[in-house]
Each structure stands twice: as C-alpha cells, then as structure tokens.
Design a protein around this motif. Structure first.
Motif, PDB file in Angstrom:
ATOM      1  N   PHE A  40      13.674  -1.799  -7.220  1.00 40.99           N
ATOM      2  CA  PHE A  40      12.789  -1.727  -8.381  1.00 40.99           C
ATOM      3  C   PHE A  40      11.361  -1.972  -7.926  1.00 40.99           C
ATOM      4  CE2 PHE A  40      10.735  -4.195 -11.910  1.00 40.99           C
ATOM      5  CZ  PHE A  40      10.540  -3.116 -12.763  1.00 40.99           C
ATOM      6  N   ILE A  41      10.481  -1.042  -8.215  1.00 39.25           N
ATOM      7  CA  ILE A  41       9.070  -1.193  -7.891  1.00 39.25           C
ATOM      8  C   ILE A  41       8.408  -1.866  -9.087  1.00 39.25           C
ATOM      9  CG2 ILE A  41       6.919  -0.027  -7.301  1.00 39.25           C
ATOM     10  CD1 ILE A  41       8.770   2.340  -6.381  1.00 39.25           C
ATOM     11  N   ARG A  42       7.970  -3.091  -8.872  1.00 38.25           N
ATOM     12  CA  ARG A  42       7.351  -3.876  -9.942  1.00 38.25           C
ATOM     13  C   ARG A  42       6.057  -3.215 -10.364  1.00 38.25           C
ATOM     14  NH1 ARG A  42       8.289  -6.908 -14.124  1.00 38.25           N
ATOM     15  NH2 ARG A  42       6.707  -8.468 -14.441  1.00 38.25           N
ATOM     16  N   LYS A  43       5.950  -2.968 -11.651  1.00 40.90           N
ATOM     17  CA  LYS A  43       4.749  -2.319 -12.175  1.00 40.90           C
ATOM     18  C   LYS A  43       3.540  -3.223 -12.010  1.00 40.90           C
ATOM     19  CE  LYS A  43       7.148   0.612 -15.383  1.00 40.90           C
ATOM     20  NZ  LYS A  43       7.334   1.082 -16.705  1.00 40.90           N
ATOM     21  N   GLY A  44       2.443  -2.604 -11.863  1.00 35.79           N
ATOM     22  CA  GLY A  44       1.178  -3.299 -11.725  1.00 35.79           C
ATOM     23  C   GLY A  44       0.079  -2.266 -11.729  1.00 35.79           C
ATOM     24  N   ASN A  45      -1.071  -2.670 -11.355  1.00 38.49           N
ATOM     25  CA  ASN A  45      -2.200  -1.759 -11.295  1.00 38.49           C
ATOM     26  C   ASN A  45      -2.205  -1.035  -9.960  1.00 38.49           C
ATOM     27  OD1 ASN A  45      -3.096  -2.459 -13.853  1.00 38.49           O
ATOM     28  ND2 ASN A  45      -4.216  -4.209 -13.068  1.00 38.49           N
ATOM     29  N   LEU A  46      -1.214  -0.192  -9.749  1.00 42.54           N
ATOM     30  CA  LEU A  46      -1.087   0.555  -8.503  1.00 42.54           C
ATOM     31  C   LEU A  46      -1.427   2.014  -8.745  1.00 42.54           C
ATOM     32  CD1 LEU A  46       2.373  -0.721  -7.179  1.00 42.54           C
ATOM     33  CD2 LEU A  46       0.120  -1.489  -6.461  1.00 42.54           C
ATOM     34  N   THR A  47      -2.195   2.577  -7.849  1.00 42.50           N
ATOM     35  CA  THR A  47      -2.399   4.019  -7.878  1.00 42.50           C
ATOM     36  C   THR A  47      -1.153   4.665  -7.293  1.00 42.50           C
ATOM     37  OG1 THR A  47      -3.359   4.109  -5.664  1.00 42.50           O
ATOM     38  CG2 THR A  47      -4.897   3.718  -7.511  1.00 42.50           C
ATOM     39  N   GLN A  56       6.577   2.810   1.657  1.00 44.08           N
ATOM     40  CA  GLN A  56       6.591   2.985   3.107  1.00 44.08           C
ATOM     41  C   GLN A  56       6.589   1.640   3.822  1.00 44.08           C
ATOM     42  OE1 GLN A  56       3.223   5.638   3.672  1.00 44.08           O
ATOM     43  NE2 GLN A  56       4.622   7.323   4.094  1.00 44.08           N
ATOM     44  N   TRP A  57       5.762   0.710   3.351  1.00 44.31           N
ATOM     45  CA  TRP A  57       5.715  -0.636   3.936  1.00 44.31           C
ATOM     46  C   TRP A  57       7.098  -1.274   3.888  1.00 44.31           C
ATOM     47  CZ3 TRP A  57       6.759  -4.997   0.889  1.00 44.31           C
ATOM     48  CH2 TRP A  57       6.682  -6.212   1.575  1.00 44.31           C
ATOM     49  N   PHE A  58       7.748  -1.195   2.731  1.00 45.96           N
ATOM     50  CA  PHE A  58       9.062  -1.809   2.570  1.00 45.96           C
ATOM     51  C   PHE A  58      10.067  -1.240   3.559  1.00 45.96           C
ATOM     52  CE2 PHE A  58      13.324  -1.660   0.749  1.00 45.96           C
ATOM     53  CZ  PHE A  58      13.570  -3.013   0.619  1.00 45.96           C
ATOM     54  N   PHE A  59      10.176   0.083   3.640  1.00 44.95           N
ATOM     55  CA  PHE A  59      11.166   0.702   4.509  1.00 44.95           C
ATOM     56  C   PHE A  59      10.854   0.500   5.988  1.00 44.95           C
ATOM     57  CE2 PHE A  59      12.404   3.054   0.640  1.00 44.95           C
ATOM     58  CZ  PHE A  59      13.769   2.785   0.670  1.00 44.95           C
ATOM     59  N   GLN A  60       9.598   0.314   6.326  1.00 41.29           N
ATOM     60  CA  GLN A  60       9.237   0.043   7.721  1.00 41.29           C
ATOM     61  C   GLN A  60       9.430  -1.431   8.087  1.00 41.29           C
ATOM     62  OE1 GLN A  60       5.229   1.529   8.038  1.00 41.29           O
ATOM     63  NE2 GLN A  60       5.900   3.661   8.181  1.00 41.29           N
ATOM     64  N   ALA A  61       9.241  -2.307   7.117  1.00 39.04           N
ATOM     65  CA  ALA A  61       9.285  -3.753   7.391  1.00 39.04           C
ATOM     66  C   ALA A  61      10.692  -4.337   7.387  1.00 39.04           C
ATOM     67  CB  ALA A  61       8.415  -4.497   6.365  1.00 39.04           C
ATOM     68  N   TYR A  75       7.049  -5.948  -4.662  1.00 36.39           N
ATOM     69  CA  TYR A  75       5.712  -6.192  -5.193  1.00 36.39           C
ATOM     70  C   TYR A  75       4.730  -5.852  -4.080  1.00 36.39           C
ATOM     71  CZ  TYR A  75       8.382  -9.411  -8.191  1.00 36.39           C
ATOM     72  OH  TYR A  75       9.298  -9.959  -9.036  1.00 36.39           O
ATOM     73  N   LYS A  76       3.488  -5.811  -4.406  1.00 35.02           N
ATOM     74  CA  LYS A  76       2.464  -5.594  -3.386  1.00 35.02           C
ATOM     75  C   LYS A  76       2.485  -6.799  -2.433  1.00 35.02           C
ATOM     76  CE  LYS A  76      -2.159  -3.721  -3.139  1.00 35.02           C
ATOM     77  NZ  LYS A  76      -3.341  -3.367  -3.899  1.00 35.02           N
ATOM     78  N   GLY A  77       3.064  -6.585  -1.236  1.00 35.38           N
ATOM     79  CA  GLY A  77       3.079  -7.636  -0.231  1.00 35.38           C
ATOM     80  C   GLY A  77       4.256  -8.591  -0.250  1.00 35.38           C
TER      81      GLY A  77
END
Length: 82
Positions: A40-47, A56-61, A75-77
């Motif tokens: 689940f991608i937490r909603k926020g002020n994301l473009t 991409q960060w998640f799947f690489q990390a 979440y972001k980060g």
C-alpha cells in the motif's frame, strides 16, 4: 473492476498487489496471505514522479521475499509491515 474482482485476480495469480486504495489494508477482507503480498502506497503530497521514485526505492532497498504474506505500507523514506 471492483476491489473484490481485483483481489480475486491477484489471488489466482499469487502476485504482489501494489495499490493506493486504502480498502486493501483491511486484512479481514483482503488477506495478504492469499496473494504474494499487498503493498500500500500511503497517500500524501506526492507527484507522480515521486510516487514512482518511492516504488523504485522500495524494490531496490528491500528483498521482496521478506514481505511474502504481509501487508506493507510504504511512506516517503520508511516502511511499515503487518
């Protein structure tokens, strides 16, 4: 498609369900054990680009095998796993 139809297809294929739809965080209705996992991608002020970068960060990390059968909120980060 309805949420139920999307989930049935994900169950049939045993895939990762990647979504921004908070309804899929209801583990009683949509058990992450029935699909590979639910992310689940937490909603926020994301473009749109920031959202793609986050995925991409998640799947690489993280190795996705760590999350089989779990509900993962990104979440972001940061990441929360249930």
């Amino acid at each position: 498609m309805s949420d139920a139809n999307v989930f049935e297809l994900a169950k049939k294929e045993k895939v990762i369900l990647l979504t921004r739809d908070h309804h899929f965080t209801n583990s009683l209705r949509f058990s992450p054990k029935e699909v590979y996992c639910i992310i689940f991608i937490r909603k926020g002020n994301l473009t749109s680009q920031e959202e793609l970068d986050l995925i991409q960060w998640f799947f690489q990390a993280f190795p996705i095998s760590n999350f089989e059968g779990h509900l993962v909120t990104i979440y972001k980060g940061s990441v929360k796993v249930r």
